[in-house]
Design a protein around this motif. Structure first.
Motif, PDB file in Angstrom:
ATOM      1  N   TYR A  80      50.680  47.662  88.699  1.00  0.00           N
ATOM      2  CA  TYR A  80      51.900  46.962  89.096  1.00  0.00           C
ATOM      3  C   TYR A  80      52.885  47.054  87.936  1.00  0.00           C
ATOM      4  CZ  TYR A  80      55.229  43.316  90.245  1.00  0.00           C
ATOM      5  OH  TYR A  80      56.389  42.651  90.506  1.00  0.00           O
ATOM      6  N   TYR A  81      54.061  47.636  88.226  1.00  0.00           N
ATOM      7  CA  TYR A  81      55.056  47.792  87.181  1.00  0.00           C
ATOM      8  C   TYR A  81      56.341  47.078  87.608  1.00  0.00           C
ATOM      9  CZ  TYR A  81      51.723  51.311  85.809  1.00  0.00           C
ATOM     10  OH  TYR A  81      50.573  51.939  85.458  1.00  0.00           O
ATOM     11  N   PRO A  82      56.711  46.014  86.907  1.00  0.00           N
ATOM     12  CA  PRO A  82      57.797  45.138  87.380  1.00  0.00           C
ATOM     13  C   PRO A  82      59.129  45.828  87.639  1.00  0.00           C
ATOM     14  CG  PRO A  82      56.657  44.131  85.539  1.00  0.00           C
ATOM     15  CD  PRO A  82      56.105  45.509  85.678  1.00  0.00           C
ATOM     16  N   TRP A  83      59.460  46.878  86.902  1.00  0.00           N
ATOM     17  CA  TRP A  83      60.785  47.476  87.083  1.00  0.00           C
ATOM     18  C   TRP A  83      60.808  48.546  88.156  1.00  0.00           C
ATOM     19  CZ3 TRP A  83      62.888  48.402  81.415  1.00  0.00           C
ATOM     20  CH2 TRP A  83      63.000  47.151  80.792  1.00  0.00           C
ATOM     21  N   ARG A  84      59.654  48.820  88.769  1.00  0.00           N
ATOM     22  CA  ARG A  84      59.651  49.849  89.807  1.00  0.00           C
ATOM     23  C   ARG A  84      60.013  49.255  91.156  1.00  0.00           C
ATOM     24  NH1 ARG A  84      55.190  54.491  89.667  1.00  0.00           N
ATOM     25  NH2 ARG A  84      55.195  54.985  87.447  1.00  0.00           N
ATOM     26  N   ASN A  85      60.494  50.097  92.036  1.00  0.00           N
ATOM     27  CA  ASN A  85      60.868  49.619  93.367  1.00  0.00           C
ATOM     28  C   ASN A  85      59.783  49.873  94.404  1.00  0.00           C
ATOM     29  OD1 ASN A  85      63.322  48.856  92.331  1.00  0.00           O
ATOM     30  ND2 ASN A  85      64.306  50.799  92.851  1.00  0.00           N
ATOM     31  N   ASP A  86      58.763  50.664  94.050  1.00  0.00           N
ATOM     32  CA  ASP A  86      57.768  51.052  95.058  1.00  0.00           C
ATOM     33  C   ASP A  86      56.469  50.265  94.915  1.00  0.00           C
ATOM     34  OD1 ASP A  86      57.042  52.127  92.677  1.00  0.00           O
ATOM     35  OD2 ASP A  86      56.658  54.150  93.418  1.00  0.00           O
ATOM     36  N   ASN A  87      56.584  49.022  94.435  1.00  0.00           N
ATOM     37  CA  ASN A  87      55.363  48.224  94.292  1.00  0.00           C
ATOM     38  C   ASN A  87      54.851  47.775  95.651  1.00  0.00           C
ATOM     39  OD1 ASN A  87      54.993  48.117  91.432  1.00  0.00           O
ATOM     40  ND2 ASN A  87      56.857  46.891  91.358  1.00  0.00           N
ATOM     41  N   ASP A  88      53.565  47.486  95.686  1.00  0.00           N
ATOM     42  CA  ASP A  88      52.947  46.967  96.899  1.00  0.00           C
ATOM     43  C   ASP A  88      53.549  45.594  97.209  1.00  0.00           C
ATOM     44  OD1 ASP A  88      51.347  46.297  98.944  1.00  0.00           O
ATOM     45  OD2 ASP A  88      49.441  46.376  97.833  1.00  0.00           O
ATOM     46  N   PRO A  89      54.217  45.412  98.365  1.00  0.00           N
ATOM     47  CA  PRO A  89      54.874  44.121  98.638  1.00  0.00           C
ATOM     48  C   PRO A  89      53.905  42.944  98.647  1.00  0.00           C
ATOM     49  CG  PRO A  89      54.959  45.588 100.565  1.00  0.00           C
ATOM     50  CD  PRO A  89      54.468  46.402  99.417  1.00  0.00           C
ATOM     51  N   GLU A  90      52.648  43.198  99.000  1.00  0.00           N
ATOM     52  CA  GLU A  90      51.661  42.109  99.023  1.00  0.00           C
ATOM     53  C   GLU A  90      51.392  41.584  97.617  1.00  0.00           C
ATOM     54  OE1 GLU A  90      50.014  40.449 101.564  1.00  0.00           O
ATOM     55  OE2 GLU A  90      51.630  41.421 102.688  1.00  0.00           O
ATOM     56  N   VAL A  91      51.248  42.544  96.688  1.00  0.00           N
ATOM     57  CA  VAL A  91      50.983  42.163  95.290  1.00  0.00           C
ATOM     58  C   VAL A  91      52.201  41.446  94.731  1.00  0.00           C
ATOM     59  CG1 VAL A  91      50.374  43.048  93.012  1.00  0.00           C
ATOM     60  CG2 VAL A  91      49.500  44.182  95.044  1.00  0.00           C
ATOM     61  N   GLU A  92      53.384  41.990  95.063  1.00  0.00           N
ATOM     62  CA  GLU A  92      54.622  41.424  94.538  1.00  0.00           C
ATOM     63  C   GLU A  92      54.823  39.993  95.036  1.00  0.00           C
ATOM     64  OE1 GLU A  92      57.417  44.107  93.624  1.00  0.00           O
ATOM     65  OE2 GLU A  92      59.147  42.800  93.631  1.00  0.00           O
ATOM     66  N   LYS A  93      54.478  39.784  96.308  1.00  0.00           N
ATOM     67  CA  LYS A  93      54.646  38.467  96.904  1.00  0.00           C
ATOM     68  C   LYS A  93      53.802  37.424  96.174  1.00  0.00           C
ATOM     69  CE  LYS A  93      54.616  36.778 101.617  1.00  0.00           C
ATOM     70  NZ  LYS A  93      54.058  37.090 102.940  1.00  0.00           N
ATOM     71  N   GLU A  94      52.625  37.867  95.734  1.00  0.00           N
ATOM     72  CA  GLU A  94      51.734  36.949  95.041  1.00  0.00           C
ATOM     73  C   GLU A  94      52.212  36.651  93.621  1.00  0.00           C
ATOM     74  OE1 GLU A  94      47.336  37.737  94.775  1.00  0.00           O
ATOM     75  OE2 GLU A  94      47.698  37.660  96.947  1.00  0.00           O
ATOM     76  N   LEU A  95      52.855  37.649  93.015  1.00  0.00           N
ATOM     77  CA  LEU A  95      53.229  37.500  91.615  1.00  0.00           C
ATOM     78  C   LEU A  95      54.580  36.829  91.419  1.00  0.00           C
ATOM     79  CD1 LEU A  95      52.118  41.007  90.367  1.00  0.00           C
ATOM     80  CD2 LEU A  95      51.154  38.863  89.622  1.00  0.00           C
ATOM     81  N   VAL A  96      55.485  37.055  92.388  1.00  0.00           N
ATOM     82  CA  VAL A  96      56.850  36.565  92.194  1.00  0.00           C
ATOM     83  C   VAL A  96      57.061  35.299  92.994  1.00  0.00           C
ATOM     84  CG1 VAL A  96      59.285  37.135  92.423  1.00  0.00           C
ATOM     85  CG2 VAL A  96      57.661  38.915  91.855  1.00  0.00           C
ATOM     86  N   ARG A  97      57.527  34.265  92.305  1.00  0.00           N
ATOM     87  CA  ARG A  97      57.823  33.012  93.002  1.00  0.00           C
ATOM     88  C   ARG A  97      59.299  32.683  92.799  1.00  0.00           C
ATOM     89  NH1 ARG A  97      54.134  28.649  90.610  1.00  0.00           N
ATOM     90  NH2 ARG A  97      55.105  27.261  92.106  1.00  0.00           N
TER      91      ARG A  97
END
Lengths: 153, 203, 414
Positions: free
Chosen positions: B179-196
């Motif tokens: 998971y790389y925060p500045w990329r746009n192609d992250n897995d949305p499921e992972v992102e949803k869990e990490l970003v609040r």
């Protein structure tokens, strides 16, 4: 060390810079009693130091003037402003406000302004004193007025 | 100990501060256009770019220039070496972005610092394909580039070859691999869990 | 040496820092032999927030809150980068006002730092005295911007508030105050024997190291690198002034060593330099009438930024060194890329050569000497590698060690 010693001695004859606000000491009674005594006028409080002209304190909102354009919501950096669609007005959470006054600049009706009030402490972050504008009470009041107006018709 | 109007007027330095050695010869600071031509001459087809001009000042207008370059990644290290022959280049930071198929890194260098009005900013872009995002380290020339290189590794998933210290800098160890925060192609499921978004949660 | 070394981790809790960090020191007796940095304990992901949620106007206030002390420096660099990206030119009067706020901030930041440095070497009288004189500039800032910090003065394409006649008068009287007090400042700080003995030859960063570790600001200038964005590549109103970077040998009349003392000299004379710059800027402001923003209507600005395509960099010489922002706009409400580089980010690396060879008692002043906004308590553990025993040592204890060293020096002086 010597130059500092001179400065320290100079300080000793000067008046303290601190303004003892609201009072130098709290009287040896409970806080509620102090509040009562102040209300009765038995304790005199020191006034705070004057704030400068352009001071940005608690936000003031003229709800009647507001046209509900939502531009202030667009520029608020801390999302302190929320739109209330029932009455087409906004609700402002003072505890989230960062006092940048950007919403004042963008408001086309100039119904937002920064007052000089700086005493904002409350026990609750979203307590009643810290939410202004279209609060639940306001929405109820407007709806009630609407109903009475409808009945008259 | 004090002087009248300290820090204003003619600089009290020796003039040899203002000369550099290039190809064994003593030279002074170049204007941006000349520097750009020199790079073009030495790197030919492998670099492309432009010189941007901006104006500053109120009563006395002054121009300052920035060179924006795009270089092939095989020759990036060579370019930094080329710059370091003139003066130790100053690296402000390396920024980067996810440009769809590739990752674009932008190294913000500057040359000729320490001379009045002569500094030239060089923004060097390097494109790396996403399947193989490898770039050479420049810490052998500029040891101070280590932190920014490490940051690019964790934020954009770039692999820096021969980096002396590949650990993470800013992100926590709990951040999942890949998971790389500045990329746009992250897995949305992972992102949803990490970003609040705390304001939406009413906090 | 190897069998007698200890590992001393400092941190990671460091609430006053922009980025909380942790040091792992390997010590041989009192002497530091190796340093390792561990950063990123307070990474707030501001770049992510801006590129995902904020429009460029909202981002000004996010930039302002990157650092409380540099609360003009970050918006300064940010609005420059945005203006370059969108092709906006701010009016002349706005450029002067920006520089004025920037310089006032430098005065208060450097005096704040001087107080912190005095505290770190156990000279608390000086801490209180310097912070007392700092109040004056804060009052001026409050009067002209409305707040002591987080001025909210900047906007894309100009500034938000004008400085009127009264404001200029206030700035001028404040400058008069600093000119009068400066001699005492030099006498109590730089010329003081104890301060000099305590900071000379401590935390040395050579010129070569400073260049290679890409140090910026007073950290680089203290090592003799004449690097200052206002001089190298003048922007906004700085192009009208003849500024040159302050390097210590001009004032100490000694060879530049790149130690803590040299960095103190640079910062203190930069206060005087800022006073001179402000004098010129006030004259310039009086003779430059005009608008303060290129576009009064913010909605138009927002729409223009939404349509804009481009990229730009913004650089500003903040009190701690060069602040660098890179922004990219691409037909989206939010900026596509925003990269912030605070000066401490570059100066981290220079801690390593500074700390090697110093004593543990000197670590607080060496850490403070690059001005990383350090002020609050830290926790450190001393691990005895041979026995495996460890004990916790607070920063307070470490400071006390430093204070004891100062006392010893004082005794020797007397």
């Amino acid at each position: 060390m010597f130059p500092v010693a001179i400065e320290v001695l100079k300080q000793m004859i000067k008046r303290p810079f601190t303004n003892p606000y609201p009072a130098k000491y709290k009287p040896k009674v409970t806080l509620t009693e102090v509040v009562e005594l102040v209300q009765k006028g038995k304790i005199k409080l020191n006034p705070p130091v004057e704030v400068p002209e352009g001071f940005r304190g608690r936000i003031a909102y003229n709800i009647e003037e507001c046209i509900g354009c939502q531009l202030c919501i667009k520029v608020c950096p801390s999302r302190a402003i929320e739109f209330v669609p029932e009455v087409k007005k906004v609700k402002i959470y003072i505890s989230r406000c960062t006092f940048c006054s950007q919403c004042n600049d963008i408001c086309p009706k100039k119904c937002l302004s920064m007052s000089k009030e700086f005493e904002l402490a409350d026990y609750e972050k979203y307590g009643k004193s810290l939410i202004i504008g279209a609060t639940e009470d306001y929405v109820k009041k407007v709806e009630k007025e609407k109903k009475t107006a409808d009945k008259k018709e | 100990m004090r002087k009248k109007r300290a820090g204003m007027g003619e600089a009290p330095y020796k003039k040899d501060n203002e000369t550099f050695t290039y190809d064994g010869k003593k030279v002074t600071a170049y204007p941006a256009e000349k520097l750009f031509d020199m790079i073009k001459e030495d790197f030919g087809e492998d670099v492309e770019g432009e010189v941007k001009t901006f104006t500053a000042g109120v009563k006395k207008k002054k121009e300052y220039k920035e060179i924006w370059l795009k270089v092939k990644r095989e020759r990036f290290h060579e370019l930094v070496e080329w710059m370091s022959k003139i003066q130790v280049p100053h690296l402000a930071v390396a920024s980067g972005r996810d440009a769809g198929e590739e990752i674009e890194l932008i190294y913000h260098f500057s040359l000729f610092y320490g001379i009045r009005d002569s500094e030239v900013s060089l923004c060097v872009k390097v494109s790396l394909p996403k399947e193989d995002p490898v770039i050479d380290t420049i810490t052998d020339i500029l040891p101070g580039a280590l932190i920014t290189e490490r940051e690019k590794q964790e934020m954009l998933g770039v692999k820096v070859k021969n980096i002396p210290d590949p650990r993470r800098v800013f992100t926590s160890d709990e951040l999942p691999e890949g998971y790389y925060p500045w990329r746009n192609d992250n897995d949305p499921e992972v992102e949803k869990e990490l970003v609040r978004d705390l304001s939406k949660e009413g906090l | 040496m190897a069998e007698k070394t200890f590992t001393v981790p400092i941190g990671p809790i460091h609430p006053a820092l922009k980025e909380i960090e942790s040091f792992i020191l390997t010590v041989d007796g009192e002497r530091v032999v190796n340093v390792e940095l561990d950063l990123g304990y307070s990474h707030r992901g501001l770049e992510y927030i801006v590129t995902h949620r904020c429009n460029p106007i909202q981002a000004i206030y996010i930039a302002e809150r990157i650092c409380g002390i540099c609360s003009t420096s970050h918006p300064y660099a940010y609005v420059q980068s945005m203006e370059h990206a969108a092709g906006i030119t701010p009016p002349e009067r706005a450029e002067i006002i920006r520089a004025i706020i920037g310089e006032l901030e430098r005065i208060h930041s450097h005096i704040l730092w001087a107080g912190v440095a005095a505290h770190e070497i156990g000279f608390d009288t000086l801490l209180h005295w310097t912070w007392k004189i700092r109040e004056n500039v804060l009052d001026v800032l409050e009067a002209i911007t409305g707040n002591r910090i987080n001025y909210a003065m900047f906007t894309i394409g100009g500034v938000r508030r004008d400085i009127d006649e009264k404001g200029i008068r206030q700035i001028r009287s404040s400058l008069q105050f600093y000119r009068e007090v400066f001699d005492t400042f030099v006498a109590t700080f730089i010329e003081d024997t104890t301060v000099k003995m305590r900071t000379r030859d401590v935390g040395i960063l050579t010129r070569e190291e400073a260049e290679k570790q890409v140090a910026v600001g007073p950290t680089a200038r203290g090592s003799g690198v004449p690097k200052d964005v206002r001089y190298d590549k003048p922007y906004s109103a700085y192009a009208d002034l003849d500024i040159y970077p302050i390097v210590p040998d001009e004032f100490t009349h000694e060879e530049t060593k790149g130690d803590v003392y040299d960095r103190i000299v640079v910062r203190i004379f930069e206060v005087l330099q800022s006073v001179h710059i402000l004098e010129d800027l006030c004259d310039l402001l009086e003779s430059t009438p005009g608008p303060i923003t290129y576009q009064q209507n913010l909605v138009v600005v927002l729409n223009q930024l939404k349509r804009a395509v481009g990229e730009g960099i913004g650089r500003h010489e903040a009190p701690r060194g060069e602040v660098f922002h890179y922004s990219m706009l691409n037909k989206r409400e939010q900026p596509v890329v925003w990269k912030v580089r605070a000066p401490t980010y570059n100066n981290y690396a220079s801690w390593i050569p500074m700390m090697k060879g110093t004593q543990i008692a000197d670590i607080p002043i060496v850490i403070a000497s690059i001005d990383p906004c350090l002020s609050c308590a830290d926790r450190m553990t001393v691990v005895d590698e041979r026995t495996g025993k460890s004990r916790v040592m607070t920063l307070q204890e470490m400071r006390e060690m430093g204070w004891r060293k100062t006392k010893e020096i004082k005794r020797r002086v007397a």
